[in-house]
Design an enzyme around this catalytic site. Structure first.
Site, PDB file in Angstrom:
ATOM      1  N   ARG A 152       0.816  -1.228   0.000  1.00  0.00           N
ATOM      2  CA  ARG A 152       0.000   0.000   0.000  1.00  0.00           C
ATOM      3  C   ARG A 152       0.839   1.263   0.000  1.00  0.00           C
ATOM      4  O   ARG A 152       0.321   2.353  -0.188  1.00  0.00           O
ATOM      5  CB  ARG A 152      -0.940   0.000   1.215  1.00  0.00           C
ATOM      6  N   LYS A 194      14.570 -27.519   1.048  1.00  0.00           N
ATOM      7  CA  LYS A 194      15.894 -27.551   1.677  1.00  0.00           C
ATOM      8  C   LYS A 194      16.759 -28.632   1.020  1.00  0.00           C
ATOM      9  O   LYS A 194      16.279 -29.746   0.792  1.00  0.00           O
ATOM     10  CB  LYS A 194      15.769 -27.869   3.178  1.00  0.00           C
ATOM     11  N   GLU A 216      14.444 -24.376  17.753  1.00  0.00           N
ATOM     12  CA  GLU A 216      14.871 -23.002  17.485  1.00  0.00           C
ATOM     13  C   GLU A 216      15.335 -22.386  18.793  1.00  0.00           C
ATOM     14  O   GLU A 216      14.720 -22.627  19.841  1.00  0.00           O
ATOM     15  CB  GLU A 216      13.704 -22.183  16.945  1.00  0.00           C
ATOM     16  N   HIS A 227       5.652 -28.502   8.291  1.00  0.00           N
ATOM     17  CA  HIS A 227       7.043 -28.924   8.085  1.00  0.00           C
ATOM     18  C   HIS A 227       7.328 -30.319   8.650  1.00  0.00           C
ATOM     19  O   HIS A 227       7.895 -31.178   7.973  1.00  0.00           O
ATOM     20  CB  HIS A 227       8.017 -27.944   8.740  1.00  0.00           C
ATOM     21  N   LYS A 283      10.330 -23.241  20.391  1.00  0.00           N
ATOM     22  CA  LYS A 283      11.099 -21.992  20.358  1.00  0.00           C
ATOM     23  C   LYS A 283      11.839 -21.830  21.672  1.00  0.00           C
ATOM     24  O   LYS A 283      11.454 -22.409  22.683  1.00  0.00           O
ATOM     25  CB  LYS A 283      10.152 -20.817  20.162  1.00  0.00           C
TER      26      LYS A 283
HETATM   27  P1  NAP Z   1       4.671  -8.601   6.956  1.00  0.00           P
HETATM   28  O1  NAP Z   1       6.087  -8.304   7.247  1.00  0.00           O
HETATM   29  O2  NAP Z   1       3.610  -8.070   7.859  1.00  0.00           O
HETATM   30  O3  NAP Z   1       4.393  -8.061   5.480  1.00  0.00           O
HETATM   31  C1  NAP Z   1       3.109  -7.967   4.933  1.00  0.00           C
HETATM   32  C2  NAP Z   1       3.207  -7.329   3.551  1.00  0.00           C
HETATM   33  O4  NAP Z   1       1.895  -7.276   3.004  1.00  0.00           O
HETATM   34  C3  NAP Z   1       3.746  -5.913   3.550  1.00  0.00           C
HETATM   35  O5  NAP Z   1       4.464  -5.695   2.367  1.00  0.00           O
HETATM   36  C4  NAP Z   1       2.481  -5.080   3.583  1.00  0.00           C
HETATM   37  O6  NAP Z   1       2.733  -3.794   3.070  1.00  0.00           O
HETATM   38  C5  NAP Z   1       1.603  -5.907   2.661  1.00  0.00           C
HETATM   39  N1  NAP Z   1       0.175  -5.682   2.879  1.00  0.00           N
HETATM   40  C6  NAP Z   1      -0.523  -5.855   4.030  1.00  0.00           C
HETATM   41  N2  NAP Z   1      -1.810  -5.542   3.844  1.00  0.00           N
HETATM   42  C7  NAP Z   1      -1.936  -5.142   2.557  1.00  0.00           C
HETATM   43  C8  NAP Z   1      -3.021  -4.687   1.768  1.00  0.00           C
HETATM   44  N3  NAP Z   1      -4.274  -4.561   2.247  1.00  0.00           N
HETATM   45  N4  NAP Z   1      -2.772  -4.376   0.481  1.00  0.00           N
HETATM   46  C9  NAP Z   1      -1.529  -4.472  -0.033  1.00  0.00           C
HETATM   47  N5  NAP Z   1      -0.471  -4.921   0.658  1.00  0.00           N
HETATM   48  C10 NAP Z   1      -0.673  -5.238   1.938  1.00  0.00           C
HETATM   49  O7  NAP Z   1       4.393 -10.167   6.847  1.00  0.00           O
HETATM   50  P2  NAP Z   1       5.451 -11.337   6.518  1.00  0.00           P
HETATM   51  O8  NAP Z   1       6.150 -11.728   7.754  1.00  0.00           O
HETATM   52  O9  NAP Z   1       6.268 -10.938   5.330  1.00  0.00           O
HETATM   53  O10 NAP Z   1       4.485 -12.544   6.149  1.00  0.00           O
HETATM   54  C11 NAP Z   1       3.796 -12.619   4.917  1.00  0.00           C
HETATM   55  C12 NAP Z   1       3.165 -14.001   4.781  1.00  0.00           C
HETATM   56  O11 NAP Z   1       4.167 -14.977   4.735  1.00  0.00           O
HETATM   57  C13 NAP Z   1       2.254 -14.389   5.929  1.00  0.00           C
HETATM   58  O12 NAP Z   1       1.247 -15.219   5.433  1.00  0.00           O
HETATM   59  C14 NAP Z   1       3.175 -15.175   6.833  1.00  0.00           C
HETATM   60  O13 NAP Z   1       2.473 -16.051   7.662  1.00  0.00           O
HETATM   61  C15 NAP Z   1       3.982 -15.919   5.781  1.00  0.00           C
HETATM   62  N6  NAP Z   1       5.302 -16.358   6.242  1.00  0.00           N
HETATM   63  C16 NAP Z   1       6.212 -15.460   6.698  1.00  0.00           C
HETATM   64  C17 NAP Z   1       7.466 -15.893   7.083  1.00  0.00           C
HETATM   65  C18 NAP Z   1       8.532 -14.932   7.553  1.00  0.00           C
HETATM   66  O14 NAP Z   1       9.643 -15.399   7.802  1.00  0.00           O
HETATM   67  N7  NAP Z   1       8.247 -13.650   7.664  1.00  0.00           N
HETATM   68  C19 NAP Z   1       7.784 -17.261   7.019  1.00  0.00           C
HETATM   69  C20 NAP Z   1       6.821 -18.151   6.530  1.00  0.00           C
HETATM   70  C21 NAP Z   1       5.586 -17.678   6.146  1.00  0.00           C
HETATM   71  P3  NAP Z   1       1.843  -2.503   3.496  1.00  0.00           P
HETATM   72  O15 NAP Z   1       1.400  -2.720   4.909  1.00  0.00           O
HETATM   73  O16 NAP Z   1       2.777  -1.362   3.293  1.00  0.00           O
HETATM   74  O17 NAP Z   1       0.716  -2.482   2.552  1.00  0.00           O
END
Ligand code: NAP
Length: 485
Positions: free
Chosen positions: A43, A176, A210, A234, A334
């Site tokens: 956004r 992996k 972890e 996993h 964890k």
């Molecule tokens: P995050 O850091 O909160 O990032 C969310 C992203 O989505 C941001 O770029 C945010 O940007 C965007 N977003 C949120 N609401 C939006 C909307 N209404 N319109 C457009 N963009 C929007 O989350 P994350 O940790 O990267 O996780 C993302 C997904 O991957 C989740 O499903 C999580 O469970 C999964 N996941 C994450 C990890 C990890 O290591 N982080 C590992 C495995 C799985 P804006 O808010 O600026 O719009």
């Protein structure tokens, strides 16, 4: 082959910690097809140049060896674009459709790296904007739902607009290198197959430990817990890779059919098994790597009275001719005493011992998943003078194969491999909806039991290997966790 990779959540944690570094590595290795665009979506109101600067700044935190030189980044940055779009506003999707139609790439990958509660909405809007054509591939990150019903609902929505072969459900453990090697070891060598069964294996342990806590993801984790976050996906995928029958070929459905059979053969839970064979824990304050750390309930975003588990240990069996009666133990948590993921395959004792050996020293195959990646085979050999003085003829020795040392920088990381597979349309390492549903069906009784249980998770001190009940559980079968014996 031209591709557009649309990264929904292009400014998020997953995008910059995992996906961008993986895409850059593929670019550096020359394996990313030429003529591609990577379109970050969020956004924020960013220009392409601002988005490139943002990604450049984030590479500063990456390992030196994996960090692009300024010239490399300039070339990589040419692929990066940004589109401001609010995923909850249907009217915004038209701009994405327009951007994609300007080019008509051979393959359009829609990678949903956003909160899972947006998944169904995004998929419906993509279809409404006509972006579900035959060249579209959709990548879904975990968690896909929080129980069987919500998982089914997402899968049904997705399948109503795309065919199964267009859907790539990521479980990055399958990408992996160590898991690839598990498949290679089992199905590329004749050596292990004859002993890979109940007659020779006494039990198998899967540990994903972890040392980190929930970091900045407390609010997310508190609604999820270790069972949903690690076991349902996993750990069960690792169990499938270990226990599946050899597939008839290396095609996606042949592999997935065999994994599904394992999931369907997991012993159903009984009230007694839920009592005796599941331990849930939650970390209290303690010391990790010499540093004091706070308890889970004091973490930002976590309910101070939270009953969410940060540790699970469980025992299961697989009802099949190959595995009947062999316990499989899964343990994950964890803030444990180490950061280590490994599988330990414990072989039975020799049927008749003619040499004396240290107690408990049977053959073991250890498959290291992280931080190191390798195979370790524990054998017994003629011991030293000291062994003899202690009255033992044999002593344990290890054959150690370290894949990092062997293949070094030639190795392909998990996300790099999986992203390239999506672009190429290879589904082997992605999870089919029926597998996912079978896994949810199996963990549901555990969740149900916990919901109705008065006692919450057992506390364990950060820096230990979980509650002592986990050791008691495995000890009841006459075994112990690999680090305990
Ligand atoms: P995050 O850091 O909160 O990032 C969310 C992203 O989505 C941001 O770029 C945010 O940007 C965007 N977003 C949120 N609401 C939006 C909307 N209404 N319109 C457009 N963009 C929007 O989350 P994350 O940790 O990267 O996780 C993302 C997904 O991957 C989740 O499903 C999580 O469970 C999964 N996941 C994450 C990890 C990890 O290591 N982080 C590992 C495995 C799985 P804006 O808010 O600026 O719009």
């Amino acid at each position: 082959m031209s591709f557009d990779l649309v990264l929904f959540g292009g400014t998020g944690d997953l995008a910059w910690r995992k996906l961008m570094p993986a895409l850059f590595q593929a670019f550096r290795h020359g394996t990313l097809p030429e003529g591609g665009r990577i379109i970050g979506i969020a956004r924020d109101d960013l220009s392409d140049a601002q988005y490139r600067d943002l990604i450049r700044s984030r590479f500063d935190g990456v390992d030196l060896a994996k960090r692009p030189s300024p010239e490399e980044f300039e070339r990589f940055a040419g692929l990066l674009h940004f589109l401001r779009l609010d995923l909850s506003r249907p009217e915004d999707y038209g701009r994405l459709a327009q951007m994609l139609r300007e080019r008509h790439a051979d393959v359009v990958v829609m990678y949903l790296a956003t909160a899972p509660d947006l998944f169904s909405q995004v998929v419906q809007q993509l279809a409404a904007a006509g972006l579900n054509g035959a060249n579209t591939r959709l990548v879904l990150e975990k968690p896909l739902g929080h129980d069987l019903a919500s998982n089914r609902a997402i899968n049904e929505t997705v399948r109503s607009v795309l065919s199964e072969r267009q859907i790539f459900r990521i479980d990055h453990y399958l990408g992996k290198p160590a898991v690839q090697n598990l498949f290679a070891m089992r199905f590329g060598n004749a050596l292990f197959e004859p002993v890979w069964r109940r007659e020779h294996i006494s039990h198998i342990q899967i540990t994903i430990a972890e040392d980190l806590g929930v970091e900045k993801r407390g609010a997310f984790y508190d609604k999820t817990g270790a069972l949903r976050d690690m076991v349902q996906n996993h750990a069960l995928q690792l169990l499938c890779a270990l226990a599946m029958e050899p597939p008839i070929n290396a095609h996606a459905d042949a592999i997935r059919d065999e994994k599904l059979k394992v999931l369907r053969s997991l012993k159903p839970w009984t009230a007694e098994a839920l009592d005796q064979h599941v331990v849930r824990g939650q970390y209290a304050a303690g010391n990790v790597n010499g540093q004091p750390v706070k308890g889970y309930r004091e973490e930002p975003g976590v309910d101070p009275e939270s009953r969410t588990e940060t540790f699970v240990a469980l025992r299961t069996e697989i009802a099949s001719w190959r595995w009947a009666g062999v316990p499989f133990y899964i343990r994950t948590g964890k803030r444990l005493g180490s950061r280590e993921a490994h599988i330990v395959v414990n072989f039975r004792e020799t049927p008749h011992a003619i040499f004396s050996a240290p107690p408990g020293s049977t053959n073991r195959l250890i498959i290291h998943l992280q931080p190191r990646d390798g195979l370790e085979l524990h054998l017994l050999a003629q011991g030293s003078q000291e062994n003899r003085r202690n009255g033992q003829v044999l002593a344990p020795v290890h054959l150690d194969l370290d894949f990092d040392k062997r293949f070094g920088s030639e190795r392909v990381g998990a996300y790099e491999r999986l992203l390239l597979d999506v672009i190429a349309g290879r589904l082997n390492l992605f999870v089919r909806s029926d597998e996912q549903e079978a896994a949810w069906r199996w963990v549901e009784p555990v969740l149900e039991r916990w919901r109705g249980e008065e006692r919450g998770p057992r506390p364990y001190n950060a820096g230990t290997m979980g509650p002592s009940a986990a050791s008691a559980m495995i000890a009841r079968d006459g075994f112990c966790w690999s680090e305990e014996c």
